[in-house]
Design a protein around this motif. Structure first.
Motif, PDB file in Angstrom:
ATOM      1  N   GLN A   1       8.494 -10.560   0.836  1.00 23.36           N
ATOM      2  CA  GLN A   1       8.326  -9.128   1.118  1.00 23.36           C
ATOM      3  C   GLN A   1       8.346  -8.865   2.617  1.00 23.36           C
ATOM      4  O   GLN A   1       8.168  -7.750   3.059  1.00 23.36           O
ATOM      5  N   THR A   2       8.557  -9.916   3.402  1.00 21.62           N
ATOM      6  CA  THR A   2       8.462  -9.789   4.852  1.00 21.62           C
ATOM      7  C   THR A   2       9.819  -9.828   5.518  1.00 21.62           C
ATOM      8  O   THR A   2      10.849  -9.897   4.865  1.00 21.62           O
ATOM      9  N   LEU A   3       9.779  -9.830   6.834  1.00 23.14           N
ATOM     10  CA  LEU A   3      10.999  -9.858   7.656  1.00 23.14           C
ATOM     11  C   LEU A   3      11.804 -11.117   7.423  1.00 23.14           C
ATOM     12  O   LEU A   3      11.292 -12.157   7.198  1.00 23.14           O
TER      13      LEU A   3
ATOM     14  N   TRP B   1       4.631  -3.393  11.318  1.00 22.35           N
ATOM     15  CA  TRP B   1       5.829  -2.786  10.773  1.00 22.35           C
ATOM     16  C   TRP B   1       5.489  -2.053   9.489  1.00 22.35           C
ATOM     17  O   TRP B   1       4.456  -2.278   8.880  1.00 22.35           O
ATOM     18  N   LEU B   2       6.379  -1.142   9.110  1.00 17.97           N
ATOM     19  CA  LEU B   2       6.187  -0.300   7.928  1.00 17.97           C
ATOM     20  C   LEU B   2       7.357  -0.487   6.979  1.00 17.97           C
ATOM     21  O   LEU B   2       8.507  -0.497   7.408  1.00 17.97           O
ATOM     22  N   THR B   3       7.067  -0.626   5.697  1.00 17.72           N
ATOM     23  CA  THR B   3       8.096  -0.577   4.666  1.00 17.72           C
ATOM     24  C   THR B   3       7.835   0.701   3.876  1.00 17.72           C
ATOM     25  O   THR B   3       6.835   0.802   3.167  1.00 17.72           O
ATOM     26  N   PRO B   4       8.706   1.710   4.040  1.00 17.69           N
ATOM     27  CA  PRO B   4       8.457   3.005   3.394  1.00 17.69           C
ATOM     28  C   PRO B   4       8.724   2.963   1.889  1.00 17.69           C
ATOM     29  O   PRO B   4       9.335   2.018   1.380  1.00 17.69           O
TER      30      PRO B   4
ATOM     31  N   GLN C   1       6.627  -0.966  -1.060  1.00 16.52           N
ATOM     32  CA  GLN C   1       6.069  -0.149   0.013  1.00 16.52           C
ATOM     33  C   GLN C   1       4.818  -0.819   0.559  1.00 16.52           C
ATOM     34  O   GLN C   1       3.999  -1.345  -0.195  1.00 16.52           O
ATOM     35  N   GLY C   2       4.676  -0.821   1.881  1.00 20.72           N
ATOM     36  CA  GLY C   2       3.488  -1.400   2.482  1.00 20.72           C
ATOM     37  C   GLY C   2       3.630  -1.556   3.977  1.00 20.72           C
ATOM     38  O   GLY C   2       4.508  -0.954   4.599  1.00 20.72           O
ATOM     39  N   VAL C   3       2.756  -2.390   4.543  1.00 18.75           N
ATOM     40  CA  VAL C   3       2.735  -2.608   5.984  1.00 18.75           C
ATOM     41  C   VAL C   3       2.645  -4.091   6.301  1.00 18.75           C
ATOM     42  O   VAL C   3       2.075  -4.870   5.537  1.00 18.75           O
ATOM     43  N   GLY C   4       3.209  -4.457   7.431  1.00 21.20           N
ATOM     44  CA  GLY C   4       3.043  -5.803   7.968  1.00 21.20           C
ATOM     45  C   GLY C   4       1.890  -5.769   8.953  1.00 21.20           C
ATOM     46  O   GLY C   4       1.882  -4.948   9.876  1.00 21.20           O
ATOM     47  N   VAL C   5       0.905  -6.625   8.736  1.00 17.76           N
ATOM     48  CA  VAL C   5      -0.281  -6.659   9.586  1.00 17.76           C
ATOM     49  C   VAL C   5      -0.237  -7.915  10.451  1.00 17.76           C
ATOM     50  O   VAL C   5      -0.145  -9.025   9.938  1.00 17.76           O
TER      51      VAL C   5
ATOM     52  N   THR D   1       0.849  -1.192   0.000  1.00 13.73           N
ATOM     53  CA  THR D   1       0.000   0.000   0.000  1.00 13.73           C
ATOM     54  C   THR D   1       0.887   1.247   0.000  1.00 13.73           C
ATOM     55  O   THR D   1       1.978   1.230   0.559  1.00 13.73           O
ATOM     56  N   THR D   2       0.379   2.297  -0.600  1.00 10.46           N
ATOM     57  CA  THR D   2       1.078   3.578  -0.563  1.00 10.46           C
ATOM     58  C   THR D   2       0.476   4.485   0.514  1.00 10.46           C
ATOM     59  O   THR D   2       0.979   5.569   0.749  1.00 10.46           O
TER      60      THR D   2
END
Length: 135
Positions: free
Chosen positions: A133-135, A87-90, A99-103, A56-57
């Motif tokens: 795309q994750t940790l 977490w956030l990936t800017p 770009q996105g978020v870890g939910v 997500t942007t």
């Protein structure tokens, strides 16, 4: 379509009407995984109750509520998940990360069942060394 990026639609929940408390409702995102490879790239097994990366942007804050309507490959059922941004990936992250978020899924029975279902879909690929795309 790149099988590493799930289809995502959605936006904000219903607007808060004027005169009510200024507390924003969680955003609602439909996350559709058509391919096992895309689910593998987004799944976060290190979260105790499971979690997913959501491209997500939109700007989010850590701990912010986010509501997912999740569809898994070859499964007509949609799974509602009331998660939190963990977490956030800017934008312009190193390594070309999306770009996105870890939910993080909530600590409840529905989430534990969903985690088991995701891990069944992924099977042995869950222990792959293939990048995600994750940790």
């Amino acid at each position: 379509m790149n099988d590493r990026v799930p289809t995502r639609t959605g936006g904000l929940g219903p607007p808060v009407s004027a005169g009510t408390a200024a507390q924003a409702r969680p955003s609602v995102i439909q996350l559709v995984f058509r391919e096992k490879g895309a689910l593998y790239a987004a799944y976060i097994p290190i979260f105790t109750d499971g979690g997913l990366f959501v491209p997500t942007t939109r700007e989010y804050r850590l701990g912010e509520d986010i509501y997912l309507l999740l569809s898994l490959p070859d499964d007509p059922q949609r799974f509602p998940v009331a998660g939190k941004v963990a977490w956030l990936t800017p934008a312009n992250a190193s390594g070309g990360r999306t770009q996105g978020v870890g939910v993080r899924f909530p600590n409840d029975d529905k989430s534990r069942q969903l985690k088991i279902k995701i891990e069944e879909v992924l099977g042995t690929s869950i222990s792959s060394a293939k990048p995600t795309q994750t940790l």
